[in-house]
Scaffold this motif. Structure first.
Motif, PDB file in Angstrom:
ATOM      1  N   GLU A  68      19.318   3.944  51.676  1.00 53.63           N
ATOM      2  CA  GLU A  68      20.697   4.375  51.916  1.00 53.63           C
ATOM      3  C   GLU A  68      21.543   4.334  50.643  1.00 53.63           C
ATOM      4  OE1 GLU A  68      21.904   5.678  54.614  1.00 53.63           O
ATOM      5  OE2 GLU A  68      20.252   5.317  56.011  1.00 53.63           O
ATOM      6  N   SER A  69      21.345   3.309  49.849  1.00 51.80           N
ATOM      7  CA  SER A  69      22.078   3.165  48.586  1.00 51.80           C
ATOM      8  C   SER A  69      21.132   2.463  47.612  1.00 51.80           C
ATOM      9  CB  SER A  69      23.351   2.355  48.803  1.00 51.80           C
ATOM     10  OG  SER A  69      24.038   2.161  47.580  1.00 51.80           O
ATOM     11  N   ALA A  70      20.451   3.276  46.827  1.00 52.32           N
ATOM     12  CA  ALA A  70      19.379   2.731  45.989  1.00 52.32           C
ATOM     13  C   ALA A  70      19.895   1.663  45.019  1.00 52.32           C
ATOM     14  CB  ALA A  70      18.715   3.860  45.214  1.00 52.32           C
ATOM     15  N   SER A  71      19.088   0.640  44.840  1.00 52.31           N
ATOM     16  CA  SER A  71      19.411  -0.417  43.880  1.00 52.31           C
ATOM     17  C   SER A  71      18.232  -0.608  42.931  1.00 52.31           C
ATOM     18  CB  SER A  71      19.720  -1.730  44.605  1.00 52.31           C
ATOM     19  OG  SER A  71      18.583  -2.174  45.300  1.00 52.31           O
ATOM     20  N   THR A  72      18.506  -1.229  41.794  1.00 50.29           N
ATOM     21  CA  THR A  72      17.458  -1.365  40.778  1.00 50.29           C
ATOM     22  C   THR A  72      16.280  -2.196  41.292  1.00 50.29           C
ATOM     23  OG1 THR A  72      18.654  -3.247  39.823  1.00 50.29           O
ATOM     24  CG2 THR A  72      19.044  -1.086  38.835  1.00 50.29           C
ATOM     25  N   ASN A  73      16.515  -3.110  42.201  1.00 47.60           N
ATOM     26  CA  ASN A  73      15.401  -3.919  42.724  1.00 47.60           C
ATOM     27  C   ASN A  73      14.534  -3.158  43.721  1.00 47.60           C
ATOM     28  OD1 ASN A  73      16.932  -3.971  45.051  1.00 47.60           O
ATOM     29  ND2 ASN A  73      17.459  -6.130  44.915  1.00 47.60           N
ATOM     30  N   GLN A  74      14.849  -1.908  43.957  1.00 53.18           N
ATOM     31  CA  GLN A  74      13.994  -1.049  44.769  1.00 53.18           C
ATOM     32  C   GLN A  74      13.090  -0.163  43.907  1.00 53.18           C
ATOM     33  OE1 GLN A  74      17.244   0.523  47.277  1.00 53.18           O
ATOM     34  NE2 GLN A  74      16.221  -0.443  49.032  1.00 53.18           N
ATOM     35  N   THR A  75      13.148  -0.365  42.605  1.00 53.63           N
ATOM     36  CA  THR A  75      12.188   0.288  41.719  1.00 53.63           C
ATOM     37  C   THR A  75      10.805  -0.247  42.042  1.00 53.63           C
ATOM     38  OG1 THR A  75      13.754   0.675  39.926  1.00 53.63           O
ATOM     39  CG2 THR A  75      11.421   0.475  39.325  1.00 53.63           C
ATOM     40  N   SER A  76       9.887   0.657  42.408  1.00 57.30           N
ATOM     41  CA  SER A  76       8.584   0.220  42.887  1.00 57.30           C
ATOM     42  C   SER A  76       7.701   1.435  43.164  1.00 57.30           C
ATOM     43  CB  SER A  76       8.751  -0.587  44.179  1.00 57.30           C
ATOM     44  OG  SER A  76       7.536  -1.182  44.583  1.00 57.30           O
ATOM     45  N   MET A  77       6.441   1.147  43.551  1.00 64.65           N
ATOM     46  CA  MET A  77       5.524   2.160  44.072  1.00 64.65           C
ATOM     47  C   MET A  77       5.605   2.094  45.593  1.00 64.65           C
ATOM     48  SD  MET A  77       3.130   4.487  43.734  1.00 64.65           S
ATOM     49  CE  MET A  77       2.071   4.370  42.286  1.00 64.65           C
ATOM     50  N   TYR A  78       5.780   3.261  46.214  1.00 64.83           N
ATOM     51  CA  TYR A  78       5.858   3.334  47.672  1.00 64.83           C
ATOM     52  C   TYR A  78       4.648   4.113  48.192  1.00 64.83           C
ATOM     53  CZ  TYR A  78      10.532   1.489  47.250  1.00 64.83           C
ATOM     54  OH  TYR A  78      11.604   0.676  46.982  1.00 64.83           O
ATOM     55  N   LEU A  79       3.956   3.512  49.136  1.00 69.70           N
ATOM     56  CA  LEU A  79       2.767   4.101  49.725  1.00 69.70           C
ATOM     57  C   LEU A  79       2.981   4.363  51.205  1.00 69.70           C
ATOM     58  CD1 LEU A  79      -0.075   1.920  48.158  1.00 69.70           C
ATOM     59  CD2 LEU A  79       0.690   4.163  47.424  1.00 69.70           C
ATOM     60  N   CYS A  80       2.586   5.555  51.621  1.00 76.63           N
ATOM     61  CA  CYS A  80       2.603   5.931  53.022  1.00 76.63           C
ATOM     62  C   CYS A  80       1.170   5.877  53.545  1.00 76.63           C
ATOM     63  CB  CYS A  80       3.175   7.332  53.170  1.00 76.63           C
ATOM     64  SG  CYS A  80       3.154   7.979  54.846  1.00 76.63           S
ATOM     65  N   ALA A  81       1.015   5.528  54.811  1.00 77.73           N
ATOM     66  CA  ALA A  81      -0.312   5.501  55.420  1.00 77.73           C
ATOM     67  C   ALA A  81      -0.204   5.958  56.861  1.00 77.73           C
ATOM     68  CB  ALA A  81      -0.923   4.108  55.351  1.00 77.73           C
ATOM     69  N   SER A  82      -1.336   6.390  57.410  1.00 76.78           N
ATOM     70  CA  SER A  82      -1.372   6.743  58.824  1.00 76.78           C
ATOM     71  C   SER A  82      -2.689   6.280  59.426  1.00 76.78           C
ATOM     72  CB  SER A  82      -1.192   8.253  59.026  1.00 76.78           C
ATOM     73  OG  SER A  82      -2.342   8.967  58.629  1.00 76.78           O
ATOM     74  N   SER A  83      -2.684   6.122  60.750  1.00 75.73           N
ATOM     75  CA  SER A  83      -3.915   5.718  61.437  1.00 75.73           C
ATOM     76  C   SER A  83      -3.805   6.079  62.911  1.00 75.73           C
ATOM     77  CB  SER A  83      -4.164   4.214  61.300  1.00 75.73           C
ATOM     78  OG  SER A  83      -3.301   3.475  62.153  1.00 75.73           O
ATOM     79  N   LEU A  84      -4.950   6.125  63.565  1.00 74.82           N
ATOM     80  CA  LEU A  84      -4.973   6.153  65.013  1.00 74.82           C
ATOM     81  C   LEU A  84      -4.561   4.780  65.525  1.00 74.82           C
ATOM     82  CD1 LEU A  84      -8.367   8.009  65.506  1.00 74.82           C
ATOM     83  CD2 LEU A  84      -6.091   8.926  66.018  1.00 74.82           C
ATOM     84  N   GLN A  85      -4.149   4.708  66.757  1.00 76.22           N
ATOM     85  CA  GLN A  85      -3.821   3.402  67.340  1.00 76.22           C
ATOM     86  C   GLN A  85      -5.111   2.634  67.596  1.00 76.22           C
ATOM     87  OE1 GLN A  85      -1.183   3.748  70.682  1.00 76.22           O
ATOM     88  NE2 GLN A  85       0.572   4.188  69.380  1.00 76.22           N
ATOM     89  N   GLY A  86      -5.018   1.307  67.480  1.00 79.25           N
ATOM     90  CA  GLY A  86      -6.207   0.466  67.638  1.00 79.25           C
ATOM     91  C   GLY A  86      -6.465  -0.286  66.364  1.00 79.25           C
TER      92      GLY A  86
END
Lengths: 113, 114
Positions: A79-97
């Motif tokens: 919502e309002s980026a801050s310097t401590n949010q500098t990072s690598m962001y990874l998305c993932a998906s899976s079936l349930q279970g």
């Protein structure tokens, strides 16, 4: 092959900007996840979604929100980026279970200046 | 809360030799899954191997095998005949059988020396 696509590999944003990270999967998976990866800390779960419009907080949700309007797409919002949010962001998906494999995107390296 | 610990931030091995990466975890549950994921430089994270806690037999995938010690809560990864393409960050992860989320360790960076 399962494909999880993150819209950007690299992003540079200013402090206070609203940032959207997009993730799309093509395997009709129910679950989608957003992680943050930092050196020495491994991957930490920010939010996950188990169905359209459904979400649950992970371990570090503060400063983030998510949106899942369609099954294949899961967005992470700063919502309002801050310097401590500098990072690598990874998305993932899976079936349930619990035994099901999580498939990962290539990651978005975000720098907040 | 469940935790996963990888005590080796970095490891290196000569090509064609064997290396073992360590992982310990803490849980009060008896039914769960353990995973090793590989993250090559600038590439996507992929699953290396998976172990069901109820299975006593150690999982094996080609040159990759695990040593699963349930009582000791230990889950190490052995890579035999190391190849240059094995160079990556390796993450150990835990998932309770009733949960959807993974709990990751800190990662081990593996270097392969030619």
């Amino acid at each position: 092959d399962v494909k999880v696509t993150q819209s950007s590999r690299y992003l540079v944003k200013r402090t206070g900007e609203k940032v959207f990270l997009e993730c799309v999967q093509d395997m009709d998976h129910e679950n989608m996840f957003w992680y943050r990866q930092d050196p020495g800390l491994g991957l930490r779960l920010i939010y996950f979604s188990y169905d359209v419009k459904m979400k649950e907080k992970g371990d570090i949700p503060e400063g983030y929100s998510v949106s899942r309007e369609k099954k294949e797409r899961f967005s992470l919002i700063l919502e309002s980026a801050s310097t401590n949010q500098t990072s690598m962001y990874l998305c993932a998906s899976s079936l349930q279970g619990a035994k099901n494999i999580q498939y990962f995107g290539a990651g978005t390296r975000l720098s907040v200046l | 809360a469940q935790t996963v610990t990888q005590s080796q931030p970095e490891m290196s091995v000569q090509e064609a030799e064997t290396v073992t990466l360590s992982c310990t975890y803490d849980t009060s549950e008896s039914d769960y899954y353990l995973f090793w994921y590989k993250q090559p430089p600038s590439r996507q994270m992929i699953l290396v191997i998976r172990q069901e806690a109820y299975k006593q037999q150690n999982a094996t995938e080609n040159r990759f095998s695990v040593n699963f010690q349930k009582a000791a809560k230990s889950f190490s990864l052995k890579i035999s005949d190391s190849q240059l393409g094995d160079a990556a960050m390796y993450f150990c992860a835990y998932r309770f059988w009733g949960a959807q989320k993974l709990v990751f360790g800190q990662g081990t960076r593996l270097t392969i020396n030619p």
